[in-house]
Design a protein around this motif. Structure first.
Motif, PDB file in Angstrom:
ATOM      1  N   GLN A   1       1.075  -1.098  -0.195  1.00  0.00           N
ATOM      2  CA  GLN A   1       0.255  -1.051  -0.518  1.00  0.00           C
ATOM      3  C   GLN A   1       0.992   1.400  -0.320  1.00  0.00           C
ATOM      4  O   GLN A   1       0.565   2.363  -0.891  1.00  0.00           O
ATOM      5  CB  GLN A   1      -0.868   0.166   1.375  1.00  0.00           C
ATOM      6  N   LYS A   2       2.459   1.256   0.606  1.00  0.00           N
ATOM      7  CA  LYS A   2       2.987   1.984   0.656  1.00  0.00           C
ATOM      8  C   LYS A   2       3.686   2.541  -0.280  1.00  0.00           C
ATOM      9  O   LYS A   2       3.209   3.355  -1.125  1.00  0.00           O
ATOM     10  CB  LYS A   2       3.785   2.192   1.761  1.00  0.00           C
TER      11      LYS A   2
ATOM     12  N   ALA B   1       0.599   3.998  -2.950  1.00  0.00           N
ATOM     13  CA  ALA B   1       0.816   5.342  -2.691  1.00  0.00           C
ATOM     14  C   ALA B   1       1.986   6.264  -2.922  1.00  0.00           C
ATOM     15  O   ALA B   1       1.174   7.541  -3.401  1.00  0.00           O
ATOM     16  CB  ALA B   1       0.105   5.723  -1.163  1.00  0.00           C
ATOM     17  N   LYS B   2       3.582   6.191  -3.379  1.00  0.00           N
ATOM     18  CA  LYS B   2       3.954   7.281  -3.714  1.00  0.00           C
ATOM     19  C   LYS B   2       3.568   7.194  -4.760  1.00  0.00           C
ATOM     20  O   LYS B   2       3.785   8.500  -5.674  1.00  0.00           O
ATOM     21  CB  LYS B   2       4.719   6.236  -3.691  1.00  0.00           C
TER      22      LYS B   2
ATOM     23  N   ASP C   1      -4.665   6.162  -3.919  1.00  0.00           N
ATOM     24  CA  ASP C   1      -4.722   6.222  -2.869  1.00  0.00           C
ATOM     25  C   ASP C   1      -5.668   6.406  -2.525  1.00  0.00           C
ATOM     26  O   ASP C   1      -6.238   7.710  -3.324  1.00  0.00           O
ATOM     27  CB  ASP C   1      -3.156   6.669  -1.812  1.00  0.00           C
ATOM     28  N   TRP C   2      -6.521   7.065  -1.518  1.00  0.00           N
ATOM     29  CA  TRP C   2      -7.221   7.339  -0.836  1.00  0.00           C
ATOM     30  C   TRP C   2      -6.826   8.864  -1.072  1.00  0.00           C
ATOM     31  O   TRP C   2      -5.943   8.711  -1.221  1.00  0.00           O
ATOM     32  CB  TRP C   2      -8.518   6.733   0.319  1.00  0.00           C
ATOM     33  N   GLU C   3      -8.371  10.308  -0.810  1.00  0.00           N
ATOM     34  CA  GLU C   3      -8.054  11.144  -0.402  1.00  0.00           C
ATOM     35  C   GLU C   3      -7.581  11.480   1.207  1.00  0.00           C
ATOM     36  O   GLU C   3      -7.189  11.786   1.646  1.00  0.00           O
ATOM     37  CB  GLU C   3      -9.020  12.784  -0.915  1.00  0.00           C
TER      38      GLU C   3
ATOM     39  N   ASN D   1      -4.330  -0.265   5.386  1.00  0.00           N
ATOM     40  CA  ASN D   1      -4.803   1.074   4.860  1.00  0.00           C
ATOM     41  C   ASN D   1      -4.893   2.183   5.986  1.00  0.00           C
ATOM     42  O   ASN D   1      -4.485   2.875   6.154  1.00  0.00           O
ATOM     43  CB  ASN D   1      -6.036   1.675   3.595  1.00  0.00           C
TER      44      ASN D   1
ATOM     45  N   ARG E   1      -1.917   2.843   8.209  1.00  0.00           N
ATOM     46  CA  ARG E   1      -0.984   3.928   6.769  1.00  0.00           C
ATOM     47  C   ARG E   1      -1.282   4.848   7.320  1.00  0.00           C
ATOM     48  O   ARG E   1      -0.949   5.800   7.583  1.00  0.00           O
ATOM     49  CB  ARG E   1      -0.855   3.414   5.770  1.00  0.00           C
ATOM     50  N   PHE E   2      -3.055   4.837   7.302  1.00  0.00           N
ATOM     51  CA  PHE E   2      -3.556   6.960   7.148  1.00  0.00           C
ATOM     52  C   PHE E   2      -3.391   6.941   8.987  1.00  0.00           C
ATOM     53  O   PHE E   2      -3.383   8.050   8.698  1.00  0.00           O
ATOM     54  CB  PHE E   2      -4.694   6.985   6.771  1.00  0.00           C
TER      55      PHE E   2
END
Length: 507
Positions: free
Chosen positions: A386-387, A390-391, A395-397, A439, A442-443
């Motif tokens: 996921q990381k 996301a880079k 990804d979600w906002e 996820n 992570r957030f």
């Protein structure tokens, strides 16, 4: 080159050992400079009417020895350049010019650039007297170390060790601390002052702990540690570890160790890693030391297997790691800068990409998910996937979208269970839910593996509390009702601190 400097050695201190050639060189020179007048041959030179000028005053105008030596070298070069054509400056130093003489090293580096001819004439070194007066043959293995730069990793007990430039008790104390990293506190060492100088020589054997408690240290002092084949003195060295592992795997070694392969001990590497993690969670340094050793053994065994095949050794592993650390930290070992952890991490990632380019790989062609170990635990792997995604913007906002995804996956799992779908289908829905929850971790900046580990520890503590309370009543969980256990569970929760731990519980 018209400017010239001749360096001569004044020997270890006995005027009778001053060579005739060096004496003639000083007598015919128009200018003779000595680094210091603090040397036993000065009285004899005065009787022979050798006119000398010293640099002793330079020591008083600088704070450190390197600054003193730089100043002396610069002054000598300037004096040589300012002299008449064909004249030479004679510079006399204690001992042999090429042994532990920083000013001569600087002259050798700078004279060619300054167009100054440099000639170095030998002299008796303090080493010559040390071999005779201390009674050892350097062919048996010998090392000369500077007290000012001594580190324990430099010392090899299997070699005769001389430590020079032990000027004072403070320096002796630093030497003592370095040697105590390897030798027992009461290990016998020898201190020598003015070796070979009649009326001044003093040789003492003292226990190591007394090294900085004796008088007489000065410009002509040294410490001698005789060689020893005692393997116990090498127990703190990496070389000894490498040797032991090699013995274990040898035909004369351990039958079990000989039979192992990469595959047979693969699981051991994982198990030892988790045991180290457990000591970190328990904040138990003593246990951590032991478990780190067990983990290191696994690395040594795998490296030893490859050494036996001739592919690489553990020293190749160390070299590769050192090269990587230096290359990936240009803000420490290079010309880049990093004012915070984020910029340091950016440098690390940029250098990783550069490494790939140097290996012929094109980072632009690689998958955005590349570089994640295949056999990572699933939760940890999900977090890293996921990381990576996301880079590149996948990804979600914000975390609100993650919560909606969790609710969606939970509903699908409920439906799969309610409709009686196959076990594999239900497991896939469960995996989707876990992935979505990852996820969320992570957030909020939490590592899901660590978060779940903390919850596991909390569960263990509370369940142990239930077992202990039941045991106090001569009961066990097997003969208790769910209602009784639930009541004790809630009791454990009420006693827990803010971190979820029960006071007094250390598992």
């Amino acid at each position: 080159m018209s400017a010239a400097i001749t360096v001569v050695g004044l020997g270890s201190g006995n005027p009778d050992r001053l060579t005739l050639g060096i004496l003639k060189t000083m007598q015919r020179a128009s200018r003779v400079y000595v680094r210091t007048l603090s040397h036993p041959v000065m009285a004899a030179l005065e009787e022979l009417q050798v006119k000398l000028e010293s640099f002793d005053h330079v020591y008083e105008t600088h704070d450190t020895f390197p600054e003193v030596y730089e100043s002396i070298a610069s002054q000598l070069i300037n004096l040589a350049k300012a002299g008449e054509a064909g004249s030479e400056v004679v510079y006399a130093v204690p001992g042999h010019p090429m042994v532990a003489e920083a000013t001569v090293r600087l002259l050798r580096e700078r004279c060619p650039k300054e167009q100054v001819a440099l000639t170095v004439l030998g002299g008796e070194s303090f080493l010559d007297e040390a071999f005779v007066r201390l009674g050892f043959d350097p062919i048996e293995g010998f090392q000369l170390l500077d007290a000012a730069e001594l580190n324990s990793h430099m010392v090899q007990p299997q070699l005769h060790t001389l430590i020079g430039q032990v000027y004072d008790m403070f320096t002796a104390s630093e030497v003592k601390l370095a040697l105590m990293e390897i030798y027992p506190d009461d290990y016998p060492v020898i201190v020598g002052h003015a070796l070979g100088v009649e009326g001044e020589e003093c040789i003492q054997q003292v226990p190591l702990y007394d090294l900085d408690r004796i008088d007489g240290y000065g410009n002509l002092s040294l410490v001698y540690v005789p060689r020893s084949d005692d393997a116990g003195l090498r127990q703190r060295s990496f070389a000894r570890l490498h040797e032991i592992v090699g013995i274990l795997r040898s035909p004369e070694g351990c039958p079990w160790d000989r039979e192992q392969t990469h595959e047979s001990i693969r699981k051991n590497l994982i198990e030892e890693t988790y045991e180290v993690l457990e000591t970190i969670d328990e904040d138990d340094p003593e246990h951590m030391q032991e478990e780190l050793g067990d983990l290191l053994l696994q690395i040594m065994l795998h490296a030893q297997m490859e050494e036996e095949l001739g592919t690489f050794t553990v020293y190749d592993v160390i070299q590769s790691l050192n090269d990587k650390l230096i290359f990936r930290h240009p803000h420490v070992f290079g010309d880049r800068s990093a004012n915070d952890a984020e910029s340091a991490l950016q440098n690390w990632e940029q250098m990783k990409q550069e490494e790939k380019r140097r290996k012929g790989q094109n980072p632009q062609e690689a998958s955005a998910l590349a570089g994640i170990p295949r056999d990572l635990p699933a939760l940890m792997k999900a977090y890293k996937l996921q990381k990576k995604a996301a880079k590149v913007g996948f990804d979600w906002e914000d975390i609100h979208g993650v919560f909606l995804k969790i609710e969606e996956e939970l509903a699908e799992l409920r439906a799969a269970v309610a409709e009686g779908e196959a076990a594999e289908a239900q497991a896939l829905e469960l995996g989707d839910l876990l992935f979505a929850v990852c996820n969320a971790a992570r957030f909020i900046g939490a590592d899901p593996e660590e978060a779940l580990s903390r919850t596991n520890r909390k569960f263990i503590q509370r369940f142990h509390y239930i077992e202990e309370q039941l045991a106090a009543r001569n009961r066990s969980v097997k003969d208790s009702t769910l209602e009784e256990m639930e009541a004790l569970w809630q009791e454990a929760k009420s006693k827990a601190g803010e971190d979820g731990d029960i006071p007094g519980e250390h598992l």
